[in-house]
Design an enzyme around this catalytic site. Structure first.
Site, PDB file in Angstrom:
ATOM      1  N   GLY A  46       0.842  -1.247  -0.018  1.00 31.75           N
ATOM      2  CA  GLY A  46       0.078  -0.016   0.016  1.00 31.75           C
ATOM      3  C   GLY A  46       0.960   1.141  -0.184  1.00 31.75           C
ATOM      4  CD  GLN A  51       3.573   5.918   2.425  1.00 28.93           C
ATOM      5  OE1 GLN A  51       2.483   5.389   2.125  1.00 28.93           O
ATOM      6  NE2 GLN A  51       4.483   5.208   2.844  1.00 28.93           N
ATOM      7  CB  CYS A  91       5.292   2.136   7.282  1.00 31.71           C
ATOM      8  SG  CYS A  91       4.794   3.523   6.319  1.00 31.71           S
ATOM      9  CG  LEU A  92       6.580   0.930   1.070  1.00 32.75           C
ATOM     10  CD1 LEU A  92       6.082   1.434  -0.339  1.00 32.75           C
ATOM     11  CD2 LEU A  92       7.839   0.138   0.806  1.00 32.75           C
ATOM     12  CG  HIS A 133      -0.627   1.680   7.250  1.00 35.74           C
ATOM     13  ND1 HIS A 133       0.292   0.891   8.141  1.00 35.74           N
ATOM     14  CD2 HIS A 133       0.116   2.325   6.416  1.00 35.74           C
ATOM     15  CE1 HIS A 133       1.556   1.352   7.897  1.00 35.74           C
ATOM     16  NE2 HIS A 133       1.523   2.319   6.777  1.00 35.74           N
ATOM     17  CD  GLU A 134      -1.399   2.617   2.751  1.00 33.30           C
ATOM     18  OE1 GLU A 134      -0.693   3.670   2.556  1.00 33.30           O
ATOM     19  OE2 GLU A 134      -0.517   1.732   2.965  1.00 33.30           O
ATOM     20  CG  HIS A 137       0.529   6.875   5.525  1.00 30.30           C
ATOM     21  ND1 HIS A 137       1.656   7.280   5.963  1.00 30.30           N
ATOM     22  CD2 HIS A 137       0.792   5.481   5.067  1.00 30.30           C
ATOM     23  CE1 HIS A 137       2.567   6.372   5.901  1.00 30.30           C
ATOM     24  NE2 HIS A 137       2.060   4.992   5.494  1.00 30.30           N
TER      25      HIS A 137
HETATM   26 NI    NI Z   1       2.486   3.272   5.441  1.00 26.92          NI
END
Ligand code: NI
Length: 168
Positions: A46, A51, A91-92, A133-134, A137
């Site tokens: 995701g 991000q 998470c990226l 989660h997204e 963000h």
């Molecule tokens: Ni993330």
């Protein structure tokens, strides 16, 4: 298509709140393509626009094992939630770190797809966790915000150490 740069914690731009998208147009479809390319290149499941330093409410996901089921959610909102579930999250934007996070087990969410259609769906399991989660963000929130102060301090030290090594 082009791959975008993913911001890493503690970059303050990860704390910006994304604005609602006024309409799904060619610009949003291009953003979605670029975000998916970036997510696949980084082996994520995701990615939120925040991000990649774009303050628009767009998220992309692919939860399939074959990595062939891309999804784009524009202006995603959670309408209802129930239950609790604890899952290991990464998470990226926080590379090399994962931990257990407690979230709602089931959600009902609403979003626009890339055709501009309003979709309402119920999700559970990994899909529900990923959407939560997204959306976090897009509101400037990271999964590590849910950790205990001790764990957060440990993480911060680890990252400071990593950054020092990279600077040599
Ligand atoms: Ni993330």
């Amino acid at each position: 298509m082009s791959k975008l740069t993913v911001l890493h914690f503690p970059d303050p731009r990860l704390r910006k709140k994304a604005r609602p998208v006024a309409g799904v147009d060619a610009g949003i479809r291009q953003l979605s393509k670029d975000m998916l390319e970036t997510m696949y290149a980084e082996n994520g499941i995701g990615l939120a626009a925040t991000q990649v330093n774009v303050q628009q409410r767009v998220i992309v996901m692919d939860l399939s094992a074959e990595r062939d089921a891309p999804m784009t959610l524009v202006n995603p909102e959670i309408l209802e939630q129930s239950g609790t579930e604890e899952m290991e999250e990464g998470c990226l934007s926080v590379p090399g770190f994962s931990d257990l996070v407690q979230r709602a087990e089931k959600i009902t969410c609403r979003y626009l797809n890339l055709d501009g259609e309003l979709i309402e769906e119920e999700a559970d399991g990994l899909r529900a966790v990923c959407i939560q989660h997204e959306i976090d963000h897009l509101d400037g929130k990271l999964f590590i915000d849910y950790l205990s102060p001790i764990k957060k301090r440990r993480l911060r030290k680890k990252i400071e150490k990593q950054n020092k090594i990279r600077a040599l």
